[in-house]
Design a protein around this motif. Sequence first.
Motif, short mmCIF file in Angstrom:
data_model
loop_
_atom_site.label_atom_id
_atom_site.label_comp_id
_atom_site.label_asym_id
_atom_site.label_seq_id
_atom_site.Cartn_x
_atom_site.Cartn_y
_atom_site.Cartn_z
N VAL A 155 0.79 -1.31 0.00
CA VAL A 155 -0.43 0.25 -0.28
C VAL A 155 1.04 1.34 -0.38
O VAL A 155 2.17 1.42 1.00
N THR A 156 0.21 2.08 -1.15
CA THR A 156 1.28 3.82 -0.21
C THR A 156 0.08 4.34 -0.60
O THR A 156 -0.79 4.77 -1.18
N SER A 157 0.92 6.18 -1.10
CA SER A 157 -0.17 6.94 -1.24
C SER A 157 0.60 8.25 -1.79
O SER A 157 1.86 8.36 -2.03
N ARG A 158 -1.00 7.80 -2.75
CA ARG A 158 0.40 9.06 -3.61
C ARG A 158 0.04 11.03 -3.37
O ARG A 158 0.44 11.27 -3.81
N ASP A 159 -0.76 10.66 -2.22
CA ASP A 159 -0.10 12.64 -1.77
C ASP A 159 0.09 12.73 -0.48
O ASP A 159 1.23 13.07 -0.42
N VAL A 160 -1.12 12.51 0.07
CA VAL A 160 -0.95 13.04 1.91
C VAL A 160 -0.40 11.50 2.88
O VAL A 160 -0.79 9.96 1.95
N ILE A 161 0.35 11.69 4.02
CA ILE A 161 -0.19 10.10 4.54
C ILE A 161 -2.09 10.25 4.93
O ILE A 161 -2.75 10.51 5.77
N HIS A 162 -2.16 8.72 4.55
CA HIS A 162 -3.05 8.18 5.38
C HIS A 162 -3.47 6.73 6.17
O HIS A 162 -2.38 6.66 6.57
N SER A 163 -4.05 6.56 6.08
CA SER A 163 -3.68 4.64 7.32
C SER A 163 -4.55 3.52 6.20
O SER A 163 -5.59 4.12 5.28
N VAL B 259 -12.90 -0.85 4.77
CA VAL B 259 -11.84 -0.28 4.72
C VAL B 259 -11.74 1.06 5.56
O VAL B 259 -12.58 1.81 4.94
N VAL B 260 -10.63 1.34 6.07
CA VAL B 260 -10.88 2.88 7.14
C VAL B 260 -9.94 3.68 6.72
O VAL B 260 -9.20 3.27 6.68
N CYS B 261 -9.95 5.09 6.85
CA CYS B 261 -8.32 5.93 7.27
C CYS B 261 -8.80 6.56 8.28
O CYS B 261 -9.26 7.25 8.85
N ASN B 262 -7.07 6.24 8.91
CA ASN B 262 -7.54 6.20 10.42
C ASN B 262 -6.22 7.68 10.84
O ASN B 262 -6.35 8.25 12.06
N GLU B 263 -5.58 8.64 9.47
CA GLU B 263 -5.23 9.12 9.83
C GLU B 263 -6.09 10.45 9.52
O GLU B 263 -6.09 10.22 8.13
#
Length: 157
Positions: free
Chosen positions: A96-104, A136-140
Motif C-alpha cells: 500500500v502506498t499513497s499518492r498524496d498525503v499520509i493516510h492509513s 476499509v477506513v483511513c485513521n490518519e
Amino acid sequence: MNIHTYEKVWLIAALVLIVGFIATITYGSVALGITMVGDQEETIEPSELNDDERFGEPRVEQVGENEYEAYVIAQTFTFYPDPIEVPADSEVTFYVTSRDVIHSFSVAGTNINTMVIPGEVSKMTVEFDEPDEYGVVCNEYCGDFHHTMEGLLHVVP
Ligand code: CUA
C-alpha cells in the motif's frame, strides 16, 4: 551534587523514558501482529505511480496456488481498487502506498492497520479463511473529507 550533575541525571532519565517508549511501541505492535511504520523497506515516488508495474494498475493478482498480492493506492479520499476482492482460504500480501498525503489502511474488525506514507510502500501479509465483507477506513487525518475515506474488502467464496 552540583547543577551540572543534576542536569545530567535529568537528561539520562529523559533518554531512558524515550527509549522505553520506543521499545514498548515496537514490542507491543509485534505482539499484536500490527504492521507499523518501521516495517517499511521499499520507497516509491508518488509522481511515478502511474508508470509503476504494480501501482500503475491497482489490483489483486494471483502469485501462487493460494497466494495473492494486492497493490493498493490511498489518495484523498479513496482507496484503489475499491472494492478489494480476495478469495477465501488465501494468503494475501498487501502493498500500500499513497499518492498524496499520509493516510492509513485499516480494515475494521481485523488487526490490519498500517500508516500509508507518500514515497513509501507499506507491506503486510494476511490470511483470509472465511468469506466476509470488511470496511476499509483511513485513521490518519488527511483533509476535509478524511471522515468519508472508506473502501470495501470482500473475501469472496
Ligand atoms: Cu485518508 Cu484520512
